[in-house]
Design an enzyme around this catalytic site. Structure first.
Site, mmCIF file in Angstrom:
data_model
loop_
_atom_site.group_PDB
_atom_site.id
_atom_site.type_symbol
_atom_site.label_atom_id
_atom_site.label_comp_id
_atom_site.label_asym_id
_atom_site.label_seq_id
_atom_site.Cartn_x
_atom_site.Cartn_y
_atom_site.Cartn_z
ATOM 1 N N ALA A 216 79.122 17.852 29.220
ATOM 2 C CA ALA A 216 80.582 17.892 29.209
ATOM 3 C C ALA A 216 81.103 19.209 29.747
ATOM 4 C CB ALA A 216 81.094 17.662 27.786
ATOM 5 N N GLU A 219 80.347 19.030 34.112
ATOM 6 C CA GLU A 219 80.850 17.944 34.961
ATOM 7 C C GLU A 219 82.364 17.810 34.874
ATOM 8 O OE1 GLU A 219 79.479 13.478 36.219
ATOM 9 O OE2 GLU A 219 79.152 14.103 34.148
ATOM 10 N N SER A 221 84.599 20.085 33.861
ATOM 11 C CA SER A 221 85.277 21.264 34.403
ATOM 12 C C SER A 221 85.252 21.275 35.925
ATOM 13 C CB SER A 221 84.626 22.541 33.855
ATOM 14 O OG SER A 221 84.844 22.660 32.473
ATOM 15 N N CYS A 329 88.680 18.244 21.966
ATOM 16 C CA CYS A 329 87.566 18.800 22.736
ATOM 17 C C CYS A 329 87.167 20.176 22.220
ATOM 18 C CB CYS A 329 87.950 18.885 24.207
ATOM 19 S SG CYS A 329 86.694 19.666 25.240
ATOM 20 N N GLU A 338 88.079 28.914 32.266
ATOM 21 C CA GLU A 338 87.436 28.691 33.563
ATOM 22 C C GLU A 338 88.450 28.275 34.628
ATOM 23 O OE1 GLU A 338 83.880 25.841 35.274
ATOM 24 O OE2 GLU A 338 83.806 26.498 33.183
#
Length: 380
Positions: A216, A219, A221, A329, A338
């Protein structure tokens, strides 16, 4: 609920235009859909209803039930279906995970994210044009960041660069190495939680969470970064505003997440353990439901002019891309950091960034979950 069931996930008519189903979909709080597996489910469409369903104890995420709808015809990988995602197991696990996955750990990672970002942009700038933003930047950055956080050694990250899942036996072997030689990383912290006597993670839970955090963490992000570049280059007025005022970046990231053009809510599949009422509609026990986050993010009852992409949007409720309630999340703070650092650096490095092909030539992956782009050619 009236009419023929919709096929879900919906198809995007172009890389940044909303699916036609969004128009008028919120008139009905619950609609019938057909999933890629051919099974039927009920789609929850409204923002407030979805927030309520996500916190309803009668709505279960346990997909081990034999009568739950299948998401796809492909068999779900074993590690994805063996951990109980309902109370009391899930809150216990999440509480233990939170002790290791702290905001402070993410904040401490920001300088390293900037360093990794700079190196990748240097390499991209020195290479040929157009460059594939996904291959040259988005995926390598996301892989390196999550591997840094988890503690995957630098010389072992190459195996994750082809957008493939890490082998289960690799993660098991890495955990044993970390147990023998712990470091200042998330897997070492999880091992410490596992080995403590007060409410420890089981070995199965430790392996599952470590693997899922890796999957998670890179992929989603990476696909969000690609989505953001497609949206910004397709809306040059918004990109210009962001360049002129970098202080808009946090709000811009939230709007980009709200208007995401990749990813679906297929993985939000739930099971109703007792009758519930949603928007005046009774959903019977035993039903499979999907809380459609991307549909909620375009609910006109929650967002003013939801079809408009506006990085200065304010006074609207929070986007639901990271879900809500007990399944919010756990990596949201890392994803935000990020995206903020990467997008700010990209726009600063490439003032003339634009797509290298007409936007309608972008191709999506054949994946009902991510709907990511196979490549995103850019020039500058």
């Amino acid at each position: 609920m009236t009419g023929q069931p919709y096929a879900y996930p919906f198809v995007w008519p172009s890389p940044f235009e909303q699916p036609k189903e969004f128009s008028g979909l919120h008139d009905e709080p619950v609609v019938e859909v057909i999933l890629p597996s051919g099974d039927e489910a009920l789609l929850i469409t409204r923002y407030e209803d979805i927030r309520a369903v996500l916190t309803d104890p009668r709505v279960s995420k346990n997909r081990n039930r034999p009568d739950i709808a299948r998401m796809t015809i492909k068999k779900v990988k074993a590690f994805q279906s063996q951990v109980d995602m309902d109370p009391p197991a899930h809150p216990r696990m999440r509480g233990l995970i939170a002790r290791a996955f702290t905001p402070a750990r993410v904040e401490n990672l920001r300088p390293r994210i900037r360093e990794l970002t700079g190196g990748l942009l240097d390499a991209m700038a020195a290479g040929p044009q157009p460059a594939d933003f996904a291959e040259a930047f988005a995926f390598p950055l996301s892989i390196q960041v999550i591997c840094e956080l988890l503690g995957v050694p630098a010389d072992e990250r190459e195996q994750f660069t082809q957008r493939t899942a890490p082998p289960w036996d690799y993660m098991a072997e890495l955990i044993e190495r970390k147990r023998a030689n712990p470091g200042d990383d998330l897997i070492s912290a999880l091992i410490q939680v596992h080995d403590e006597k007060d409410g420890r993670l089981s070995s199965q839970e430790l392996h599952w969470w470590s693997t899922m955090l890796l999957l998670a963490g890179y992929e989603t992000s990476a696909n969000q970064l690609c989505s953001a570049v497609v949206m910004l280059t397709s809306h040059p007025d918004q990109m210009a505003k962001l360049r002129e005022d970098p202080a808009l970046l946090p709000g811009a990231v939230e709007e980009l997440l709200r208007c995401q053009v990749v990813g679906t809510s297929l993985s939000m599949l739930r099971y109703v353990t007792d009758d519930i009422e949603v928007g005046g509609v009774t959903i019977p026990r035993g039903s499979s439901v999907i809380t459609a986050l991307e549909v909620a993010n375009h609910d006109p009852a929650a967002f003013r002019c939801p079809e408009r992409f506006d990085i200065t949007r304010s006074d609207d409720p929070p986007q639901l891309t990271f879900s809500a309630g007990r399944h919010f999340c756990v990596g949201a703070s890392l994803a935000r950091a990020e995206l903020q650092i990467a997008l700010g650096s990209v726009l600063d490095r490439f003032p003339n960034l634009r797509l290298g092909v007409p936007v309608d030539q972008l191709v999506r992956t054949e994946d009902a979950f991510t709907q990511g782009f196979t490549e995103v050619p850019v020039t500058w």
